[in-house]
Design a protein around this motif. Sequence first.
Motif, mmCIF file in Angstrom:
data_model
loop_
_atom_site.group_PDB
_atom_site.id
_atom_site.type_symbol
_atom_site.label_atom_id
_atom_site.label_comp_id
_atom_site.label_asym_id
_atom_site.label_seq_id
_atom_site.Cartn_x
_atom_site.Cartn_y
_atom_site.Cartn_z
ATOM 1 N N UNK A 122 0.813 -1.215 0.000
ATOM 2 C CA UNK A 122 0.000 0.000 0.000
ATOM 3 C C UNK A 122 0.842 1.259 0.000
ATOM 4 N N UNK A 123 2.144 1.147 0.260
ATOM 5 C CA UNK A 123 2.974 2.344 0.445
ATOM 6 C C UNK A 123 4.158 2.401 -0.509
ATOM 7 N N UNK A 124 4.195 1.545 -1.528
ATOM 8 C CA UNK A 124 5.316 1.561 -2.473
ATOM 9 C C UNK A 124 5.442 2.935 -3.108
ATOM 10 N N UNK A 125 6.669 3.452 -3.125
ATOM 11 C CA UNK A 125 6.949 4.757 -3.690
ATOM 12 C C UNK A 125 7.363 4.634 -5.165
ATOM 13 N N UNK A 126 7.265 5.732 -5.945
ATOM 14 C CA UNK A 126 7.561 5.635 -7.385
ATOM 15 C C UNK A 126 8.927 5.028 -7.700
ATOM 16 N N UNK A 127 9.974 5.442 -6.970
ATOM 17 C CA UNK A 127 11.307 4.912 -7.264
ATOM 18 C C UNK A 127 11.401 3.427 -6.891
ATOM 19 N N UNK A 128 10.640 3.020 -5.863
ATOM 20 C CA UNK A 128 10.602 1.603 -5.514
ATOM 21 C C UNK A 128 9.828 0.803 -6.558
ATOM 22 N N UNK A 129 8.743 1.380 -7.048
ATOM 23 C CA UNK A 129 7.910 0.698 -8.035
ATOM 24 C C UNK A 129 8.684 0.441 -9.324
ATOM 25 N N UNK A 130 9.535 1.366 -9.725
ATOM 26 C CA UNK A 130 10.336 1.162 -10.926
ATOM 27 C C UNK A 130 11.217 -0.070 -10.794
ATOM 28 N N UNK A 131 11.788 -0.258 -9.608
ATOM 29 C CA UNK A 131 12.635 -1.437 -9.376
ATOM 30 C C UNK A 131 11.780 -2.695 -9.339
ATOM 31 N N UNK A 132 10.648 -2.641 -8.660
ATOM 32 C CA UNK A 132 9.766 -3.806 -8.551
ATOM 33 C C UNK A 132 9.366 -4.315 -9.928
ATOM 34 N N UNK A 133 9.092 -3.409 -10.862
ATOM 35 C CA UNK A 133 8.562 -3.791 -12.171
ATOM 36 C C UNK A 133 9.647 -3.933 -13.243
ATOM 37 N N UNK A 134 10.909 -3.976 -12.862
ATOM 38 C CA UNK A 134 11.963 -4.249 -13.826
ATOM 39 C C UNK A 134 11.733 -5.616 -14.458
ATOM 40 N N UNK A 135 12.007 -5.745 -15.753
ATOM 41 C CA UNK A 135 11.695 -6.978 -16.473
ATOM 42 C C UNK A 135 12.471 -8.166 -15.925
ATOM 43 N N UNK A 136 11.942 -9.354 -16.140
ATOM 44 C CA UNK A 136 12.569 -10.586 -15.668
ATOM 45 C C UNK A 136 13.944 -10.790 -16.297
ATOM 46 N N UNK A 137 14.123 -10.349 -17.518
ATOM 47 C CA UNK A 137 15.392 -10.571 -18.210
ATOM 48 C C UNK A 137 16.517 -9.717 -17.648
ATOM 49 N N UNK A 138 16.174 -8.688 -16.907
ATOM 50 C CA UNK A 138 17.192 -7.776 -16.396
ATOM 51 C C UNK A 138 17.563 -8.063 -14.953
ATOM 52 N N UNK A 139 18.872 -8.210 -14.698
ATOM 53 C CA UNK A 139 19.355 -8.305 -13.316
ATOM 54 C C UNK A 139 19.573 -6.906 -12.779
ATOM 55 N N UNK A 140 19.345 -6.741 -11.485
ATOM 56 C CA UNK A 140 19.415 -5.404 -10.894
ATOM 57 C C UNK A 140 20.028 -5.495 -9.509
ATOM 58 N N UNK A 141 20.806 -4.478 -9.147
ATOM 59 C CA UNK A 141 21.410 -4.384 -7.821
ATOM 60 C C UNK A 141 20.885 -3.121 -7.151
ATOM 61 N N UNK A 142 20.367 -3.256 -5.949
ATOM 62 C CA UNK A 142 19.786 -2.130 -5.217
ATOM 63 C C UNK A 142 20.675 -1.816 -4.015
ATOM 64 N N UNK A 143 21.366 -0.681 -4.099
ATOM 65 C CA UNK A 143 22.112 -0.150 -2.963
ATOM 66 C C UNK A 143 21.141 0.696 -2.152
ATOM 67 N N UNK A 144 20.807 0.233 -0.967
ATOM 68 C CA UNK A 144 19.777 0.918 -0.202
ATOM 69 C C UNK A 144 20.215 1.267 1.194
ATOM 70 N N UNK A 145 20.134 2.522 1.534
ATOM 71 C CA UNK A 145 20.433 2.962 2.894
ATOM 72 C C UNK A 145 19.382 2.401 3.849
ATOM 73 N N UNK A 146 19.662 2.359 5.151
ATOM 74 C CA UNK A 146 18.682 1.836 6.113
ATOM 75 C C UNK A 146 17.343 2.558 6.017
#
Length: 684
Positions: free
Chosen positions: A174-198
């Motif tokens: 219910x609280x996903x933010x736009x920048x988080x949503x972009x990562x969530x919906x990255x295509x299956x073919x693409x690998x992604x690394x998320x550097x995330x502060x606490x």
Amino acid sequence: MPARSPLDSERDHLAASRAALRAMRADAEALDLTNVTANWVNAEVLRSEVGLRIKALADLAGTPLFFGRLDYAQAVDDDGSGHRYYIGRRHVHDADGDPMVIDWRAPVSQPFYRASKRDPQGIALRRRFGYDGGDLSAYEDEHLSDPAEAERGSALLRREIERPRVGPMRDIVATIQPEQDEIVRTSLSGSICVQGAPGTGKTAVGLHRVAYLLYTHRERLARSGTLVIGPNRSFLRYIEQVLPALGEMEVKQATVDELVAHVEVRGTDTARAATIKGDARMAEVLRRAVRSGVRLPTEPVVVVRGSRHWRVPVPELEEIVEELRSRDLRYGSAREALPQRIAHAVLVQMERAGEAPDDRVQNAVARTPAVKSAVTSCWPQVDPAKLVLRLLSDAAFLAEQADGVLDADEQRAILWEKPPRGVKSARWSPADAVLIDEVRDLVERTGSLGHVVLDEAQDLSPMQYRAVGRRCSTGSVTVLGDIAQGTTPWATPSWAAALAHLGKPEASVEELTQGFRVPRTVIAYASRLLPAIAPELSEATSVRDSPGSLVVRPVAEAGLSAAVAAACAEVLRNEGSVGLIAADARVPALAGALAAAGLTHLAPGTETSADSRLTLVPASLAKGLEYDYVVLDEPAAIVAGEPDERTGLRRLYVALTRAVSGLLVLHAQPLPGPLREAGEPAAA
């Protein structure tokens, strides 16, 4: 009769949606599965799938069925309908098949997370709902297409983010933010690394990405599989309810140690030995060791068939062995190919002699004792555990395989002082198990999954990255972590290095620096450590301004444990979970102090809403966990409990950033330098 309010209408829709969900589950339960499959195997598979469907359709009493509504400015369906959609955790339809709730992962739901005044994406109104338990209690509207309405923050969104939590991690759908949503919906073919502060929600983003990919590529991932890898079992227990709450029941979870559990781990390494064993150079040492048993033939192969003798001379055998050795084949595959190559050489002779052998003859020749004996002599079988045992026990063998790769001091550091009698008696360490896993893959290819999520990845060694990479060699990976929270001597220096070891150098790296959970004063206090532990990282910020959320309190050393117990009692007056985080060596003393004060406590990963709200957390297990309030015991002891100061400061950084609503630091010793240099908040 008074007019019904909008809230009454929304409650009616919620009630109707829950009734529709119950009907969907009843339909699934009523399915007659007798005589619908060709055999019992298919029947069992079908029953299992229907059982999972029934579980996924459960109506969770305290979980909102939908949390938002989108009113499109224009129709979005071909039939002119589709102006309004309710967005929730799963799809719900009525008896006619018309949607009552749309799954948050569906394309039509995406504007709920990304639409704004500047880019309304066709949305006229976005409505958020507030709940008390499972009861709809409030709503809040944003008219995105109305230029007269000022853009403002959502009070309901802020309340949901700040809602106290007790027990396991919950979803953030219910609280996903736009920048988080972009990562969530990255295509299956693409690998992604998320550097995330606490507090940036990287773990939740990774879990929601799994749920999104399973929704979008259900059949493909059902065949290839998905896996979530966490740092320890406590962490996995903490997150295990997130995916089931989103309707995904079958995602496997494991630690890296569990992935490579080919032997019983009973031993430990020194930090130096573990670092060397985890170094990527060990892959070359192991590759050499695996191939070291290959020998060129010294005698010809003579195959007897009937009255004829077929002779393969030594030079021809040498050519076959050398050709296989020069190719980039796994050891086991080459060994399986060798008898067929020798048999083929015999068949060539047969054809020259006027015979017409077929594949059955070649297979028969490959199974003859003469060919089997040659294969055993030239290309002996390799037992991965026995090979690693020899490498770590035999100084001469290690020196031969590590020549030019590890120096003499490094070789001595990883050799066992007292070589064990055999594989079962060996006191294998976690790093040893990773080496065995590497050898197993050199002998026979490790199976690959469709998608792997690797959380708290910054703490893995290069060899551990390789072990994970083997499990997604033909799939994709989502890597989650924070360089600043690396607390092992072999913690990765950069994501580029980590991704290279994983075999995914092309993966994109995204950085999340906007915090939503950790209060601004707390993250600012912890960030004083960044110049000492990760100067290359941007300082994290937070949207939450919570005055009084940070208190640093000096106490007398003699009464520290009792003061900590009293502080826990004080903080427990607030609503929500409480984590008491301390250096591992201090945990027994604090457990005694809590018992003396009459305070019951839990261990990490065992939290439930029905038991104590207080968890006693060793600093080594704090990573990835989150509590409404944290009482932090003696920061200097946390730093001193690590092999070096930088690792200790990183461990402290982790501990300081576990609080969602408030952090109370108690210390008898002077605070570590980076915290003292900037001054301390007023004692309270």
